[in-house]
Structures are given as structure tokens and as C-alpha cells.
Scaffold this motif. Structure first.
Motif, PDB file in Angstrom:
ATOM      1  N   ASN A 265       0.827  -1.201   0.000  1.00 12.64           N
ATOM      2  CA  ASN A 265       0.000   0.000   0.000  1.00 12.64           C
ATOM      3  C   ASN A 265       0.864   1.254   0.000  1.00 12.64           C
ATOM      4  O   ASN A 265       2.041   1.244   0.321  1.00 12.64           O
ATOM      5  N   GLY A 266       0.248   2.356  -0.397  1.00 15.53           N
ATOM      6  CA  GLY A 266       0.978   3.610  -0.535  1.00 15.53           C
ATOM      7  C   GLY A 266       0.628   4.258  -1.851  1.00 15.53           C
ATOM      8  O   GLY A 266      -0.527   4.228  -2.284  1.00 15.53           O
ATOM      9  N   GLY A 267       1.611   4.844  -2.495  1.00 12.01           N
ATOM     10  CA  GLY A 267       1.371   5.532  -3.749  1.00 12.01           C
ATOM     11  C   GLY A 267       1.254   7.027  -3.549  1.00 12.01           C
ATOM     12  O   GLY A 267       1.410   7.558  -2.444  1.00 12.01           O
ATOM     13  N   ALA A 268       0.962   7.738  -4.627  1.00 14.49           N
ATOM     14  CA  ALA A 268       0.827   9.191  -4.578  1.00 14.49           C
ATOM     15  C   ALA A 268      -0.315   9.592  -3.658  1.00 14.49           C
ATOM     16  O   ALA A 268      -1.274   8.838  -3.450  1.00 14.49           O
ATOM     17  N   ALA A 269      -0.222  10.813  -3.129  1.00 14.66           N
ATOM     18  CA  ALA A 269      -1.196  11.261  -2.137  1.00 14.66           C
ATOM     19  C   ALA A 269      -2.580  11.449  -2.725  1.00 14.66           C
ATOM     20  O   ALA A 269      -3.592  11.174  -2.069  1.00 14.66           O
ATOM     21  N   ASP A 270      -2.656  11.936  -3.959  1.00 12.38           N
ATOM     22  CA  ASP A 270      -3.951  12.204  -4.582  1.00 12.38           C
ATOM     23  C   ASP A 270      -3.764  12.288  -6.091  1.00 12.38           C
ATOM     24  O   ASP A 270      -2.660  12.084  -6.611  1.00 12.38           O
ATOM     25  N   ALA A 271      -4.860  12.608  -6.798  1.00 15.31           N
ATOM     26  CA  ALA A 271      -4.811  12.635  -8.259  1.00 15.31           C
ATOM     27  C   ALA A 271      -3.823  13.671  -8.778  1.00 15.31           C
ATOM     28  O   ALA A 271      -3.112  13.427  -9.757  1.00 15.31           O
ATOM     29  N   ALA A 272      -3.771  14.834  -8.137  1.00 21.21           N
ATOM     30  CA  ALA A 272      -2.855  15.883  -8.593  1.00 21.21           C
ATOM     31  C   ALA A 272      -1.399  15.452  -8.423  1.00 21.21           C
ATOM     32  O   ALA A 272      -0.567  15.677  -9.314  1.00 21.21           O
ATOM     33  N   ALA A 273      -1.094  14.838  -7.287  1.00 22.05           N
ATOM     34  CA  ALA A 273       0.278  14.375  -7.050  1.00 22.05           C
ATOM     35  C   ALA A 273       0.641  13.277  -8.046  1.00 22.05           C
ATOM     36  O   ALA A 273       1.780  13.223  -8.534  1.00 22.05           O
ATOM     37  N   TYR A 274      -0.314  12.408  -8.348  1.00 18.34           N
ATOM     38  CA  TYR A 274      -0.023  11.341  -9.308  1.00 18.34           C
ATOM     39  C   TYR A 274       0.173  11.907 -10.708  1.00 18.34           C
ATOM     40  O   TYR A 274       1.052  11.454 -11.452  1.00 18.34           O
TER      41      TYR A 274
END
Length: 480
Positions: A265-274
């Protein structure tokens, strides 16, 4: 369940040419900057006007001796080892760090008429931390047939300050005219690094892992664990380009990553960060040829994001944006949107709907069985059905299969469901990467054999993505 630790930088080898002649088309891309590493000094780099150019701890130090009217009044430059081919695309990349934050400039230009014949002219914002800069450009025609000498320049002059910039790893290479067919084998994969570090202490095991896994073309995984994503991608893709091979990359940083299993689990914080992350990833590939697996599990696992406060529709929108970003910024990358495995989304029409919303139309095709163990024949049948269902709305979309660990097929299962996929016992390496005669477009090793699926199965203490020589040997031998 597929997090992978940060990799060491891939070393680019500078290849110098003796004469200023048009480069001969070849599978390997020639390095057009003869001295971009500065390990032996700054030979070949000129100090122009108010620039002082010296070697400093393996880097090139360019100091503006005083404030000047224009950036080029304090400049360094080096001639390329071959001229440029007009209309072809090139990648210039370099590391830069300033004594303070400001904006120097770089150009790639014909020497005799620089103001009128700049194939690349851009500024770049340095800070007191070194970072990789990368620019893709199309070469312009020279002013006349005899104007063939090309130079790379760094211009550090400023009216406001007399600053210093340190440079390293300067590289200029042309995008290959034809797509490489050979797959890149990186010396910085997890198993290759383990072999290198344990060759003397555990020779028998190291030789087995080297021969069985480390010398095979395996995908490199990229996520938020890289502090300088541009550098990480550029090092890897540039090394493949210099070798004349096809780089293999996995983009794995979507918000709510591994939402169903949570081991990775994890990944970018939100759509903008991704969006910012995938844009940097795509631009670091640039015009160069590559294969990209986009976000393993994300389409199949989309319903699970509700368990952690997410919306599946947002997941699809994020993926749609990612496919658009890759198409625009990495036009020569063959992108495969991951579609899970044949036992996950059993309703194929449902999967087709999801893939449509996630942007399959913008990609080369889709990937199957990533990090799983399903039989190749079973996956081929499933993939062919999905491909046929996609065709009316989205056109011909080929699929690729991860065969890295399916030599013994799926685990028969027991009372613990995750045993089916999370480091199950008695699994085995699958067929080596190759293009099959029919069915899938390619069989790849996407999952790195020996990298753990999580703290589970026969590796209960090994985190997801960490290489385990014991897991690797189990796959080589086909038993625990």
C-alpha cells in the motif's frame, strides 16, 4: 503487494567518436558528449568569457567570475563527437546543482551560427540540491552544408548574481531510428545487485541466481521511493539506449496502491500528485523506445479502494489521465494497461468496461498475470477473449503475459486465500521472456523473481518488494 526498494544509479558509459561525421544508424545509440562524467577532469569543455571551468570532486564546476549582461557571457561549451541529423530526435540530460537558486540556460547549437541555429535552447532552475534535467528536442538543419560542428553549452551568466553551477552525467544521444528488438538486462536489478554483493561469500547460490534470474531481462519498477524520478528513469532508459536494447519499466505509484491486499500500500497522495509523478515519469522516457506496464492491479483492484475511502471512478479517471500523459510525452513507449489476471475479474465484459474507462484506447494494449502464477495457456485464452471484446469499441489491443513465476502454475490453495498469490510454496520460474508464435504479443518477466509479495507464505518476514535469495532459489529449483 509489489513495492520494490530504490535502485542504485545505472552508470552510463561515454562513447567518443573521432570525426565530425553524421552518425551511422545502428541499434545502439552513440554518446555524443565525449566527456560528460568528469572523472578525469574537464577536458574538452571550454571556458568562455567570464566563466571559470574547473574539476571539483568528479564534477564540472562552472563559476561566473562577475555579474554579466547576458547568460552567454559566462559560459562553457563542448563540441559533440558527431553532427546532428536534421529532423531526428535527441535527448540531452545532465545533473546540476547551484551555489544558490537561480536559472541558467543550456543550448545545443551549430557552432558558427549559434543564434540562428539552436536545436535546443532552454533555461533550467537549479537549487542547492543536485537534480537531473532532461530535454527532448528535434535537430534543426545547419545554416549551410559546411556548418556541421555542433556544441552543447551551459550558460551561467546573470545580471543579478555571480553564481556557480556544478554539472555531472552530461549525456546527448539520438533516439534510435528503429525500435530495438532485444530486451535490456540491467545490472542494477535486485537479483543482479544481490549477486554482485554476495559473489564471494555465497558463490554457489550467487551463480545459480545469476544464471537463472539476474542475466534475464526483467522489468524495473518505479514508484515514489525514488527521490529524483527523472534521474532514476533516465539512468535506466539511457543505459538501455546505449546498449541498443529495449528498456522495460513498470509505473507503480497510483493512490490507494494495492488496495485489496495492502502489502504494497501507498502511492501518490492524490490525483494531482499522481499527475505530476506520471508526467515526470513520461517526460524522463521522452522520445526513446520503451515498454511500460501501467499500474499493476489498479484496474482489477479498483472496487477495493472503497475500503480505504476512495472512489473506483476516480481510480479510472486517474488511469485515463495517465494514459493520455504517456501518449503525449512518451510517444515511442508501448504502454500496456494492467488488467489483473484470469482469476480476478471473471466477468470479461466488466473488465472491458473498466479498461475502457481507464484509457485503454490510448495504449498499446493490456498486461495480464503480473506477479501472479496462472498458467500461460489459461492466460492466453482469457486474454484473447478480452482482446476480442475490446475490439469493437477500442480497436486491436494486443496483450502481454507475465511468465516470471508460473512454471508450476497456480498454487492449489488451502484454507488461507492469500496463499494462492502471496509467496506460495512449490512455485517455479516460468518460460524466459520471448515473443510467442501466437496469442500474446510477448511473454515478459514483469515481476522480479525473488522479490517478495509481502510478509506471507514461505517468506513471512520479508517485506513486499525486498529481494530474498531463498525465494529466488525456491523458484529456480521449483520447491521451497
Amino acid at each position: 503487494m509489489r513495492f520494490i526498494a530504490a535502485k542504485a544509479a545505472v552508470v552510463l558509459t561515454a562513447v567518443a567518436a573521432a570525426l565530425l561525421t553524421a552518425p551511422t544508424p545502428a541499434s545502439a545509440a552513440a554518446q555524443l558528449v565525449a566527456n560528460g562524467r568528469f572523472d578525469g577532469g574537464v577536458a574538452g569543455w571550454k571556458q568562455i568569457d567570464q566563466a571559470e571551468v574547473t574539476a571539483d570532486a568528479g564534477r564540472m564546476k562552472v563559476r561566473a567570475k562577475t555579474r554579466v549582461n547576458d547568460p552567454w557571457n559566462a559560459m562553457t561549451a563542448t563540441n559533440t563527437t558527431a553532427t546532428l541529423t536534421p529532423g531526428r530526435t535527441y535527448t540531452l540530460s545532465f545533473d546540476a546543482q547551484g551555489s544558490e537558486a537561480f536559472t541558467p540556460a543550456t543550448t545545443v547549437q551549430y557552432l558558427r551560427t549559434p543564434g540562428q541555429n539552436q536545436s535546443l535552447a532552454t533555461t533550467f532552475p537549479v537549487t542547492t540540491t543536485s537534480r537531473r534535467f532532461l530535454y527532448t528536442f528535434t535537430a534543426k538543419s545547419p545554416a549551410d552544408a559546411s556548418d556541421l560542428t555542433v556544441e552543447v553549452t551551459f550558460q551561467v551568466g546573470s545580471k543579478d548574481r555571480a553564481a556557480t553551477v556544478w554539472f555531472d552525467n552530461v549525456s546527448l544521444m539520438e533516439t534510435q531510428a528503429t525500435r530495438p528488438t532485444g530486451l535490456f538486462v540491467s545490472g542494477e536489478s535486485n537479483p543482479a545487485v544481490w549477486v554482485r554483493n554476495n559473489w564471494d561469500a555465497q558463490r554457489a547460490k550467487a551463480e545459480a541466481i545469476n544464471n537463472g534470474i539476474a542475466t534475464k531481462p526483467i522489468f524495473m519498477w518505479f514508484g515514489g521511493w525514488f527521490g529524483d524520478l527523472t534521474k532514476a528513469v533516465d539512468d535506466y532508459v539511457g543505459a538501455a539506449q546505449a546498449a541498443g536494447k529495449l528498456p522495460l519499466l513498470v509505473a507503480y505509484n497510483i493512490p490507494y496502491r494495492d488496495a485489496c491486499a495492502t502489502h504494497s500500500n501507498g502511492g501518490a497522495a492524490d490525483a494531482a500528485a499522481y499527475h505530476a509523478w506520471i508526467t515526470a515519469f513520461a517526460r524522463a522516457i521522452g522520445s526513446r523506445h520503451a515498454v511500460v506496464i501501467l499500474e499493476p492491479d489498479a484496474v482489477a483492484a479498483a472496487p477495493c479502494v472503497t475500503q480505504v475511502g476512495g472512489d473506483p471512478e476516480d481510480q479510472y479517471r486517474i488511469l485515463l489521465d495517465a494514459t493520455q500523459v504517456l501518449k503525449a510525452n512518451a510517444p515511442n513507449a508501448w504502454v500496456y494497461l494492467d488488467a489483473g489476471n484470469s482469476g480476478w475479474v471473471t466477468n470479461k465484459n466488466d473488465l472491458v468496461t473498466r479498461l475502457g474507462k481507464a484509457g485503454i484506447a490510448n495504449t498499446r494494449g493490456f498486461s495480464l498475470n503480473v506477479s501472479n502464477y496462472k498458467w500461460t495457456d489459461q492466460t492466453t485464452t482469457y486474454g484473447t477473449d478480452v482482446k476480442n471484446l475490446l475490439a469493437p469499441a477500442h480497436g486491436n489491443k494486443p496483450f502481454v503475459i507475465d511468465t516470471s513465476r508460473n512454471g508450476n502454475g497456480p498454487y492449489p490453495g488451502d484454507s488461507t486465500p492469500e496463499d494462492d498469490w502471496c509467496n506460495p510454496p512449490n512455485r517455479k520460474l516460468g518460460a524466459a521472456p520471448a515473443k510467442p508464435a501466437a496469442g500474446a504479443e510477448y511473454h515478459y518477466w514483469v515481476k522480479v523473481p525473488g522479490d517478495s509479495d509481502g510478509r506471507c507464505g514461505i517468506a513471512p518476514t520479508t517485506p513486499a518488494g525486498q529481494f530474498s535469495p531463498d525465494l529466488a532459489m525456491a523458484l529456480i529449483n521449483g520447491n521451497p
